[in-house]
Design a protein around this motif. Structure first.
Motif, PDB file in Angstrom:
ATOM      1  N   MET A  63      42.326  43.509  38.583  1.00  0.00           N
ATOM      2  CA  MET A  63      42.660  42.619  39.692  1.00  0.00           C
ATOM      3  C   MET A  63      41.434  41.772  39.994  1.00  0.00           C
ATOM      4  O   MET A  63      40.306  42.252  39.940  1.00  0.00           O
TER       5      MET A  63
ATOM      6  N   HIS B 176      39.985  38.645  42.793  1.00  0.00           N
ATOM      7  CA  HIS B 176      40.170  37.889  44.029  1.00  0.00           C
ATOM      8  C   HIS B 176      39.427  36.570  43.867  1.00  0.00           C
ATOM      9  O   HIS B 176      38.254  36.562  43.489  1.00  0.00           O
TER      10      HIS B 176
ATOM     11  N   TYR C 178      38.199  32.965  45.676  1.00  0.00           N
ATOM     12  CA  TYR C 178      37.918  32.311  46.951  1.00  0.00           C
ATOM     13  C   TYR C 178      37.452  30.890  46.662  1.00  0.00           C
ATOM     14  O   TYR C 178      36.684  30.674  45.724  1.00  0.00           O
TER      15      TYR C 178
ATOM     16  N   ALA D  59      41.818  34.740  50.385  1.00  0.00           N
ATOM     17  CA  ALA D  59      41.648  35.138  48.985  1.00  0.00           C
ATOM     18  C   ALA D  59      42.973  35.001  48.260  1.00  0.00           C
ATOM     19  O   ALA D  59      44.027  35.310  48.798  1.00  0.00           O
ATOM     20  N   ARG D  60      42.886  34.523  47.063  1.00  0.00           N
ATOM     21  CA  ARG D  60      44.053  34.483  46.189  1.00  0.00           C
ATOM     22  C   ARG D  60      43.867  35.604  45.193  1.00  0.00           C
ATOM     23  O   ARG D  60      42.804  35.734  44.599  1.00  0.00           O
ATOM     24  N   LYS D  61      44.917  36.415  45.046  1.00  0.00           N
ATOM     25  CA  LYS D  61      44.814  37.572  44.161  1.00  0.00           C
ATOM     26  C   LYS D  61      45.562  37.312  42.866  1.00  0.00           C
ATOM     27  O   LYS D  61      46.565  36.610  42.840  1.00  0.00           O
TER      28      LYS D  61
ATOM     29  N   LYS E 235      45.915  39.093  38.493  1.00  0.00           N
ATOM     30  CA  LYS E 235      45.577  40.123  37.521  1.00  0.00           C
ATOM     31  C   LYS E 235      45.242  39.430  36.205  1.00  0.00           C
ATOM     32  O   LYS E 235      45.990  38.562  35.738  1.00  0.00           O
TER      33      LYS E 235
ATOM     34  N   ASP F  39      49.351  36.310  42.223  1.00  0.00           N
ATOM     35  CA  ASP F  39      50.223  36.979  43.177  1.00  0.00           C
ATOM     36  C   ASP F  39      50.440  36.031  44.353  1.00  0.00           C
ATOM     37  O   ASP F  39      49.694  36.065  45.330  1.00  0.00           O
TER      38      ASP F  39
ATOM     39  N   CYS G 243      34.733  34.423  42.420  1.00  0.00           N
ATOM     40  CA  CYS G 243      35.635  35.527  42.102  1.00  0.00           C
ATOM     41  C   CYS G 243      34.960  36.862  42.350  1.00  0.00           C
ATOM     42  O   CYS G 243      33.741  36.991  42.235  1.00  0.00           O
TER      43      CYS G 243
ATOM     44  N   THR H  45      36.471  44.478  41.626  1.00  0.00           N
ATOM     45  CA  THR H  45      35.873  45.726  42.087  1.00  0.00           C
ATOM     46  C   THR H  45      35.527  46.641  40.927  1.00  0.00           C
ATOM     47  O   THR H  45      36.202  46.656  39.904  1.00  0.00           O
TER      48      THR H  45
END
Length: 156
Positions: free
Chosen positions: A17, A19, A21, A31-33, A35, A49, A67, A70
């Motif tokens: 995943m 994120h 910005y 934030a735009r998420k 994958k 998403d 970006c 994690t």
């Protein structure tokens, strides 16, 4: 917060995943998420998403994004640029793949290596102390020290 640069191919992988910005100074954006579904030299394909209405208002080519991905007790950050998007119904953004990512530690107290000889008195199960033993400190942080011990040390 300690930071270090790492090769992107050692960190980024398909299925992660990410994120995104907006990197426009002064612009606050949610934030735009997405994958990561494909990762090649020079670009990454990200399944976004978002609703179809949000998707059709894609950024302009070259739009800058920061970006975040994690990791284990850290976040990997990198800058990228929007390249293009796939037509609906696919909701894919193609972004510039980074060569390097910046690793940022998340722990509240960062551990600092400190290989220093020391003497420690360990507590026994009755609340008293055992005889002091010579050992070596491994590291230290704002909430304690880590040292080598042949026997388990009880937390106090």
């Amino acid at each position: 917060m300690p930071e270090e640069m790492m090769p992107a191919d050692a960190v980024l992988s398909v299925g992660q995943m990410v994120h995104l910005y907006s990197a426009v100074p002064g612009e606050k954006s949610a934030a735009r998420k997405g994958k990561i579904i494909e990762l090649n030299t020079g670009f990454a394909a990200v399944a976004m998403d978002m609703t179809p209405e949000e998707y059709v208002t894609a950024p302009e080519e070259g739009a800058a994004f920061q970006c975040a991905v994690t990791g284990d007790n850290c976040v990997y950050r990198f800058a990228t640029a929007f390249r293009s998007s796939a037509p609906l119904p696919d909701q894919l953004w193609y972004i510039q793949a980074p060569a390097e990512v910046e690793r940022q530690q998340l722990r509240r107290f960062v551990r600092v290596p400190a290989p220093i000889p020391m003497r420690a008195k360990l507590m026994n199960t009755h609340g008293g102390f055992k005889n002091a033993v010579d050992t070596v400190m491994v590291d230290i942080s704002g909430n304690g020290i880590c040292f080598v011990s042949e026997k388990e040390a009880l937390e106090n």
